[in-house]
Write a protein that holds these residues in place. Structure first.
Motif, PDB file in Angstrom:
ATOM      1  N   ARG A 115      -9.147 -24.958  -2.583  1.00  0.00           N
ATOM      2  CA  ARG A 115      -9.363 -25.482  -3.986  1.00  0.00           C
ATOM      3  C   ARG A 115     -10.599 -26.036  -3.657  1.00  0.00           C
ATOM      4  O   ARG A 115     -11.116 -26.945  -2.559  1.00  0.00           O
ATOM      5  N   LEU A 116     -11.362 -26.340  -4.810  1.00  0.00           N
ATOM      6  CA  LEU A 116     -12.541 -27.176  -4.820  1.00  0.00           C
ATOM      7  C   LEU A 116     -12.193 -28.674  -4.833  1.00  0.00           C
ATOM      8  O   LEU A 116     -11.623 -29.113  -5.513  1.00  0.00           O
ATOM      9  N   LEU A 117     -13.176 -29.285  -4.106  1.00  0.00           N
ATOM     10  CA  LEU A 117     -13.169 -30.929  -4.159  1.00  0.00           C
ATOM     11  C   LEU A 117     -14.400 -31.301  -4.058  1.00  0.00           C
ATOM     12  O   LEU A 117     -15.502 -30.963  -3.403  1.00  0.00           O
ATOM     13  N   ALA A 118     -14.637 -32.179  -5.274  1.00  0.00           N
ATOM     14  CA  ALA A 118     -16.170 -32.716  -5.479  1.00  0.00           C
ATOM     15  C   ALA A 118     -15.921 -34.058  -5.774  1.00  0.00           C
ATOM     16  O   ALA A 118     -14.746 -34.684  -5.847  1.00  0.00           O
ATOM     17  N   VAL A 119     -16.983 -34.767  -5.352  1.00  0.00           N
ATOM     18  CA  VAL A 119     -17.192 -36.292  -5.650  1.00  0.00           C
ATOM     19  C   VAL A 119     -18.082 -36.722  -6.727  1.00  0.00           C
ATOM     20  O   VAL A 119     -19.287 -36.017  -7.071  1.00  0.00           O
ATOM     21  N   GLY A 120     -17.843 -37.637  -7.216  1.00  0.00           N
ATOM     22  CA  GLY A 120     -18.485 -38.147  -8.642  1.00  0.00           C
ATOM     23  C   GLY A 120     -19.910 -39.035  -8.156  1.00  0.00           C
ATOM     24  O   GLY A 120     -19.979 -40.108  -8.540  1.00  0.00           O
ATOM     25  N   LEU A 124     -26.840 -38.211  -8.898  1.00  0.00           N
ATOM     26  CA  LEU A 124     -27.486 -36.830  -8.458  1.00  0.00           C
ATOM     27  C   LEU A 124     -27.634 -36.044  -9.550  1.00  0.00           C
ATOM     28  O   LEU A 124     -28.241 -34.835  -9.634  1.00  0.00           O
ATOM     29  N   TYR A 125     -26.982 -36.214 -10.674  1.00  0.00           N
ATOM     30  CA  TYR A 125     -26.982 -35.408 -11.971  1.00  0.00           C
ATOM     31  C   TYR A 125     -28.112 -36.061 -12.990  1.00  0.00           C
ATOM     32  O   TYR A 125     -28.274 -35.547 -14.267  1.00  0.00           O
ATOM     33  N   ALA A 289     -23.270 -33.744 -17.452  1.00  0.00           N
ATOM     34  CA  ALA A 289     -23.738 -32.987 -16.537  1.00  0.00           C
ATOM     35  C   ALA A 289     -22.642 -32.872 -15.164  1.00  0.00           C
ATOM     36  O   ALA A 289     -22.716 -31.548 -14.826  1.00  0.00           O
ATOM     37  N   GLU A 290     -22.141 -33.783 -14.872  1.00  0.00           N
ATOM     38  CA  GLU A 290     -21.025 -33.887 -13.653  1.00  0.00           C
ATOM     39  C   GLU A 290     -20.132 -33.012 -14.026  1.00  0.00           C
ATOM     40  O   GLU A 290     -19.417 -32.265 -13.029  1.00  0.00           O
ATOM     41  N   LEU A 291     -19.573 -33.242 -15.173  1.00  0.00           N
ATOM     42  CA  LEU A 291     -18.353 -32.732 -15.610  1.00  0.00           C
ATOM     43  C   LEU A 291     -18.580 -31.098 -15.922  1.00  0.00           C
ATOM     44  O   LEU A 291     -17.789 -30.381 -15.589  1.00  0.00           O
ATOM     45  N   ALA A 292     -19.619 -30.850 -16.512  1.00  0.00           N
ATOM     46  CA  ALA A 292     -20.291 -29.497 -16.563  1.00  0.00           C
ATOM     47  C   ALA A 292     -20.101 -28.757 -15.434  1.00  0.00           C
ATOM     48  O   ALA A 292     -19.714 -27.647 -15.364  1.00  0.00           O
ATOM     49  N   ALA A 293     -20.999 -29.498 -14.256  1.00  0.00           N
ATOM     50  CA  ALA A 293     -20.956 -28.510 -13.081  1.00  0.00           C
ATOM     51  C   ALA A 293     -19.459 -28.418 -12.422  1.00  0.00           C
ATOM     52  O   ALA A 293     -19.361 -27.429 -11.906  1.00  0.00           O
ATOM     53  N   PHE A 294     -18.577 -29.561 -12.708  1.00  0.00           N
ATOM     54  CA  PHE A 294     -17.311 -29.128 -12.106  1.00  0.00           C
ATOM     55  C   PHE A 294     -16.492 -28.073 -12.664  1.00  0.00           C
ATOM     56  O   PHE A 294     -16.133 -27.339 -12.286  1.00  0.00           O
ATOM     57  N   GLY A 301     -16.213 -20.449  -8.724  1.00  0.00           N
ATOM     58  CA  GLY A 301     -15.914 -20.425  -7.554  1.00  0.00           C
ATOM     59  C   GLY A 301     -16.958 -21.058  -6.461  1.00  0.00           C
ATOM     60  O   GLY A 301     -16.878 -21.275  -5.238  1.00  0.00           O
ATOM     61  N   VAL A 302     -18.127 -21.369  -7.190  1.00  0.00           N
ATOM     62  CA  VAL A 302     -19.389 -21.705  -6.357  1.00  0.00           C
ATOM     63  C   VAL A 302     -19.273 -23.231  -6.002  1.00  0.00           C
ATOM     64  O   VAL A 302     -18.959 -23.970  -7.175  1.00  0.00           O
ATOM     65  N   PRO A 303     -19.442 -23.891  -5.071  1.00  0.00           N
ATOM     66  CA  PRO A 303     -19.127 -25.334  -4.738  1.00  0.00           C
ATOM     67  C   PRO A 303     -20.118 -26.060  -5.715  1.00  0.00           C
ATOM     68  O   PRO A 303     -21.158 -25.526  -5.997  1.00  0.00           O
ATOM     69  N   CYS A 304     -19.484 -27.461  -6.106  1.00  0.00           N
ATOM     70  CA  CYS A 304     -20.375 -28.369  -6.757  1.00  0.00           C
ATOM     71  C   CYS A 304     -21.511 -28.743  -6.135  1.00  0.00           C
ATOM     72  O   CYS A 304     -21.573 -28.878  -4.818  1.00  0.00           O
ATOM     73  N   PRO A 305     -22.734 -29.229  -6.812  1.00  0.00           N
ATOM     74  CA  PRO A 305     -23.806 -29.850  -6.136  1.00  0.00           C
ATOM     75  C   PRO A 305     -23.571 -31.103  -5.567  1.00  0.00           C
ATOM     76  O   PRO A 305     -24.102 -31.307  -4.315  1.00  0.00           O
TER      77      PRO A 305
END
Length: 337
Positions: A115-120, A124-125, A289-294, A301-305
């Motif tokens: 599963r994807l794990l992203a940090v806020g 960076l956005y 932008a952060e939420l749209a990227a998530f 399936g592409v990892p978040c920035p």
């Protein structure tokens, strides 16, 4: 349609709730808040999303794709573990975890769960900082010398963490992103004035490869709200000021002249004090932008920035800074990959 839940209905959680409604291709399905008063206060803001005090109820929903963790730092690890165990993707607001060991454990759990794990790492956005990075990479500023950052205010003084943990992830993540490198050493000094357990003010020094330095002033015990970053290069200098109504990003044609440009007959180096240019930047809220990227990462399936790995690396830097604080500002070497 990507179905999201937001855990936490405090000040920042409410911002997430508002922003999810604005994301194309995403829908707010659940709001999770254990406090009855807070939960009742956001029911209208939640729209047709269901509000619950039990995280298990939301995570049991088979139509739920991802969880946004916008609750206090001590809850980040248990909420993320529960979401990954339930097969959900997770975006965790900074910091990813209270320390690097716990942060890396979340990264490993996400890998095992596939599963994807992203940090806020929100800044960076920011379109202004994106422009600053592009200008830095173009070589317009020349060779970067150092960067300074101020993040101060007489604002909300948290009782569950200090300024280093609460504010530090912003500047550490931005500086490493701008330079494309992690610091090789760190030093920090600070003091706890109003709460014995937590520093109200911290001065953080980051040492990057090739002699580049970073200095960060963090305080929530300051008369002025400042959100400013200056990058000094061999040719020009740049200032990003998130609160400047005239323009968030300015390029100053200023530099100290040396080498062939310097006059050896003078007893001081000449300087160039040229014009200042305001760089126009796109007006888009970083949180949207952060939420749209998530949401896009879940869909493609592409990892978040801003992947969880980077959240763990930032936690490693902050762990070393905490160690330096306890040792009177001693320089702590780092090896981060």
């Amino acid at each position: 349609m990507i179905q999201l839940a937001v855990a936490g209905a405090g000040a920042w959680g409410r911002n997430h709730i508002r922003s999810v409604h604005e994301i194309r291709g995403a829908r707010l399905r659940w709001v999770i808040e254990p406090d009855d008063d807070r939960r009742a206060a956001v029911e209208a803001l939640a729209g047709d999303a269901r509000c619950t005090g039990e995280v298990e109820e939301a995570l049991a929903d088979p139509r739920l794709d991802g969880l946004v963790v916008a609750s206090p730092t001590p809850t980040h690890v248990p909420l993320t573990r529960a979401a990954l165990a339930a097969g959900k993707h997770v975006l965790v607001e900074k910091p990813l975890a209270p320390d690097a060991e716990q942060a890396w454990s979340l990264v490993r759990r996400a890998r095992r769960a596939k599963r994807l794990l992203a940090v806020g790492h929100l800044l960076l956005y920011h379109p202004g900082l994106a422009r600053l990075k592009a200008i830095l990479q173009s070589g317009e500023l020349g060779r970067p010398y150092y960067v300074t950052s101020q993040r101060t205010n007489l604002g909300r003084i948290r009782t569950d963490e200090g300024t280093l943990t609460s504010l530090g992830p912003h500047d550490v993540s931005v500086m490493t992103w701008l330079f494309g490198a992690w610091p090789t050493a760190v030093s920090a000094r600070g003091h706890a004035y109003v709460q014995p357990a937590w520093e109200d003010v911290v001065f953080l020094d980051l040492f990057f490869p090739d002699g580049v330095m970073g200095h960060v002033h963090l305080s929530w015990l300051d008369p002025q709200k400042v959100r400013r970053m200056s990058v000094v290069g061999s040719r020009k200098m740049a200032v990003f000021d998130d609160l400047d109504p005239e323009g968030q990003l300015k390029i100053h044609d200023k530099a100290a002249l040396s080498g062939a440009e310097a006059d050896p007959t003078l007893d001081a180096l000449p300087v160039r004090d040229g014009a200042t240019r305001i760089v126009r930047v796109r007006d888009r809220p970083p949180l949207a932008a952060e939420l749209a990227a998530f949401a896009k990462s879940i869909r493609t399936g592409v990892p978040c920035p801003t992947p969880g790995d980077d959240g763990a690396r930032v936690a490693r830097v902050l762990d070393a800074a905490e160690a330096s604080l306890r040792q009177g500002g001693r320089r702590i070497p780092l090896r981060i990959r």
